[in-house]
Design a protein around this motif. Sequence first.
Motif, PDB file in Angstrom:
ATOM      1  N   LYS A 156      18.536  29.625   2.839  1.00  0.00           N
ATOM      2  CA  LYS A 156      19.128  27.766   2.710  1.00  0.00           C
ATOM      3  C   LYS A 156      18.872  27.439   1.834  1.00  0.00           C
ATOM      4  N   LEU A 157      18.860  25.407   1.989  1.00  0.00           N
ATOM      5  CA  LEU A 157      18.716  25.110   0.588  1.00  0.00           C
ATOM      6  C   LEU A 157      18.261  23.568   1.616  1.00  0.00           C
ATOM      7  N   ASP A 158      17.128  23.276   2.431  1.00  0.00           N
ATOM      8  CA  ASP A 158      17.259  22.242   3.042  1.00  0.00           C
ATOM      9  C   ASP A 158      15.817  22.304   3.544  1.00  0.00           C
ATOM     10  N   HIS A 159      14.868  21.249   4.394  1.00  0.00           N
ATOM     11  CA  HIS A 159      13.754  21.942   4.632  1.00  0.00           C
ATOM     12  C   HIS A 159      12.636  22.284   4.299  1.00  0.00           C
ATOM     13  N   MET A 160      13.037  21.734   3.042  1.00  0.00           N
ATOM     14  CA  MET A 160      11.519  22.795   2.344  1.00  0.00           C
ATOM     15  C   MET A 160      10.488  21.929   1.045  1.00  0.00           C
ATOM     16  N   THR A 161       9.635  22.869   0.500  1.00  0.00           N
ATOM     17  CA  THR A 161       9.016  21.969  -0.244  1.00  0.00           C
ATOM     18  C   THR A 161       8.754  22.332  -1.506  1.00  0.00           C
ATOM     19  N   ILE A 162       9.601  21.896  -2.155  1.00  0.00           N
ATOM     20  CA  ILE A 162      10.067  22.082  -3.492  1.00  0.00           C
ATOM     21  C   ILE A 162       8.636  21.625  -4.556  1.00  0.00           C
ATOM     22  N   GLY A 163       7.938  22.617  -5.440  1.00  0.00           N
ATOM     23  CA  GLY A 163       7.140  21.999  -6.249  1.00  0.00           C
ATOM     24  C   GLY A 163       7.991  22.782  -7.619  1.00  0.00           C
ATOM     25  N   LEU A 164       7.278  21.124  -8.686  1.00  0.00           N
ATOM     26  CA  LEU A 164       7.916  21.530  -9.890  1.00  0.00           C
ATOM     27  C   LEU A 164       6.594  21.194 -11.046  1.00  0.00           C
ATOM     28  N   CYS A 165       6.910  22.404 -11.611  1.00  0.00           N
ATOM     29  CA  CYS A 165       5.605  22.186 -12.907  1.00  0.00           C
ATOM     30  C   CYS A 165       5.259  21.933 -13.818  1.00  0.00           C
ATOM     31  N   GLY A 166       5.305  21.542 -15.188  1.00  0.00           N
ATOM     32  CA  GLY A 166       5.186  21.137 -15.895  1.00  0.00           C
ATOM     33  C   GLY A 166       5.334  20.245 -17.141  1.00  0.00           C
ATOM     34  N   ASP A 167       7.140  20.567 -17.711  1.00  0.00           N
ATOM     35  CA  ASP A 167       7.305  19.550 -18.581  1.00  0.00           C
ATOM     36  C   ASP A 167       8.305  18.905 -17.860  1.00  0.00           C
ATOM     37  N   LEU A 168       7.941  17.759 -16.953  1.00  0.00           N
ATOM     38  CA  LEU A 168       9.133  17.091 -16.088  1.00  0.00           C
ATOM     39  C   LEU A 168       9.737  16.290 -16.973  1.00  0.00           C
ATOM     40  N   LYS A 169       8.822  15.317 -17.889  1.00  0.00           N
ATOM     41  CA  LYS A 169       9.610  14.312 -18.801  1.00  0.00           C
ATOM     42  C   LYS A 169      10.393  14.418 -19.077  1.00  0.00           C
ATOM     43  N   PRO A 228      10.823  10.774 -15.686  1.00  0.00           N
ATOM     44  CA  PRO A 228      10.946   9.368 -16.517  1.00  0.00           C
ATOM     45  C   PRO A 228      11.282   8.837 -15.085  1.00  0.00           C
ATOM     46  N   ASP A 229      11.064   7.718 -15.120  1.00  0.00           N
ATOM     47  CA  ASP A 229      11.026   6.399 -14.030  1.00  0.00           C
ATOM     48  C   ASP A 229      12.467   6.376 -13.697  1.00  0.00           C
ATOM     49  N   TYR A 230      13.209   7.002 -14.374  1.00  0.00           N
ATOM     50  CA  TYR A 230      14.756   6.485 -14.102  1.00  0.00           C
ATOM     51  C   TYR A 230      15.054   7.153 -12.519  1.00  0.00           C
ATOM     52  N   ILE A 231      14.269   8.616 -12.876  1.00  0.00           N
ATOM     53  CA  ILE A 231      14.122   9.682 -11.624  1.00  0.00           C
ATOM     54  C   ILE A 231      13.367   9.285 -10.571  1.00  0.00           C
ATOM     55  N   ARG A 232      12.500   8.540 -11.221  1.00  0.00           N
ATOM     56  CA  ARG A 232      11.563   8.202 -10.027  1.00  0.00           C
ATOM     57  C   ARG A 232      11.661   7.306  -9.181  1.00  0.00           C
ATOM     58  N   GLU A 233      12.598   5.923  -9.105  1.00  0.00           N
ATOM     59  CA  GLU A 233      12.424   4.547  -9.252  1.00  0.00           C
ATOM     60  C   GLU A 233      14.302   5.305  -8.853  1.00  0.00           C
ATOM     61  N   ASP A 234      14.994   5.513  -9.113  1.00  0.00           N
ATOM     62  CA  ASP A 234      16.391   5.249  -8.695  1.00  0.00           C
ATOM     63  C   ASP A 234      17.274   6.348  -7.461  1.00  0.00           C
ATOM     64  N   VAL A 235      16.483   7.585  -8.037  1.00  0.00           N
ATOM     65  CA  VAL A 235      16.993   9.305  -7.252  1.00  0.00           C
ATOM     66  C   VAL A 235      16.025   9.756  -6.900  1.00  0.00           C
ATOM     67  N   LEU A 236      14.594   8.865  -6.487  1.00  0.00           N
ATOM     68  CA  LEU A 236      13.305   9.543  -4.966  1.00  0.00           C
ATOM     69  C   LEU A 236      13.736   8.175  -4.373  1.00  0.00           C
ATOM     70  N   ARG A 237      13.068   7.340  -4.794  1.00  0.00           N
ATOM     71  CA  ARG A 237      12.249   6.485  -3.808  1.00  0.00           C
ATOM     72  C   ARG A 237      13.630   5.499  -3.564  1.00  0.00           C
ATOM     73  N   LYS A 238      14.408   5.088  -4.450  1.00  0.00           N
ATOM     74  CA  LYS A 238      15.764   4.731  -3.651  1.00  0.00           C
ATOM     75  C   LYS A 238      16.729   5.528  -2.524  1.00  0.00           C
ATOM     76  N   ASN A 239      16.631   6.972  -2.548  1.00  0.00           N
ATOM     77  CA  ASN A 239      16.898   7.762  -1.392  1.00  0.00           C
ATOM     78  C   ASN A 239      16.269   8.230  -0.415  1.00  0.00           C
ATOM     79  N   ASN A 240      14.827   7.406  -0.374  1.00  0.00           N
ATOM     80  CA  ASN A 240      13.486   7.745   0.662  1.00  0.00           C
ATOM     81  C   ASN A 240      12.686   8.901   0.525  1.00  0.00           C
TER      82      ASN A 240
END
Length: 304
Positions: A146-159, A190-202
């Motif tokens: 599946k591709l839904d209902h999971m906790t995904i950890g992204l680790c390292g150079d996220l910038k 980057p801020d654009y991922i945090r704000e425009d992608v993650l926060r904007k889409n709840n």
Amino acid sequence: MRHLMSPLDLSVKELDDLLDLANDIENNPKKYAHACEGKKLATCFYEPSTRTRLSFEAAMLNLGGSVLGFSSADSSSAAKGESVSDTIRVISCYADICAMRHPKEGAPLVASQKSTIPVINAGDGGHQHPTQTLTDLLTIRSLKGKLDHMTIGLCGDLKFGRTVHSLINALIRYPGIRFILISPEELRIPDYIREDVLRKNNIPFEEVERLDDAMPNLDILYMTRVQRERFFNEEDYIRLKDYYVLTKQKLSLAKDDMYVLHPLPRVNEISVEVDDDPRAAYFKQAQYGVYVRMALILTLLELA
Ligand code: CP
């Protein structure tokens, strides 16, 4: 004619169809062995690559087609000052489809605007790497079902890690996805991922520094390399390069059905002792990259 610049260029339905096609290719390779006979793929790589370039070439060869191209800017007329726009106009005369990697964000997009053949972004600077994302999605779906209902950890150079930016963009379209973003302060997304992608889409997410704390909650751990080539100063790179090292001991904190992915190349961020653990999926992931690129070539050439 379609290009692929970002994973969002494909709808969720198109993405699911492409992953289905990749699975069919995996299970029935002979069925596709002549599907691209007479077609040529150009690989225009202005930046180093092992997996992306060679898996694109393997993909086209597996489909019965041919490949041509260059593997560094120095061995092309870019070294004489030729623009990407002029190069793609010429490549359009020689090939039916082009995969392009470039250190400058947006260069493959500029190329696509002058191209008469489909252009695939094979990685542009710190921006996007959509075919790595297709590879990651196929790997996750094949392993977890599946591709839904999971906790995904992204680790390292996220910038600077473009694979992370593309993967977040793709996964937020599936329900129940939650991210744990694990990085040192200096390498946060980057801020654009945090704000425009993650926060904007709840989309639920947390940003943490310690991998050990996150580990027991993860369904997928996506490790990344610190991107030396995008640092402005060597001292910062040396200070941050070994910030995270996944060892057997750290992996013992994870669930039995968690999988470790890494786009590769790895440097030190995953200890080789982890490679034999059944949860280490990064070499399998590289194999999935061939199937999904075969599916993408067929789709963009309208041969699927
Ligand atoms: N994952 C990836 O893009 O690897 P290469 O840089 O070797 O193509």
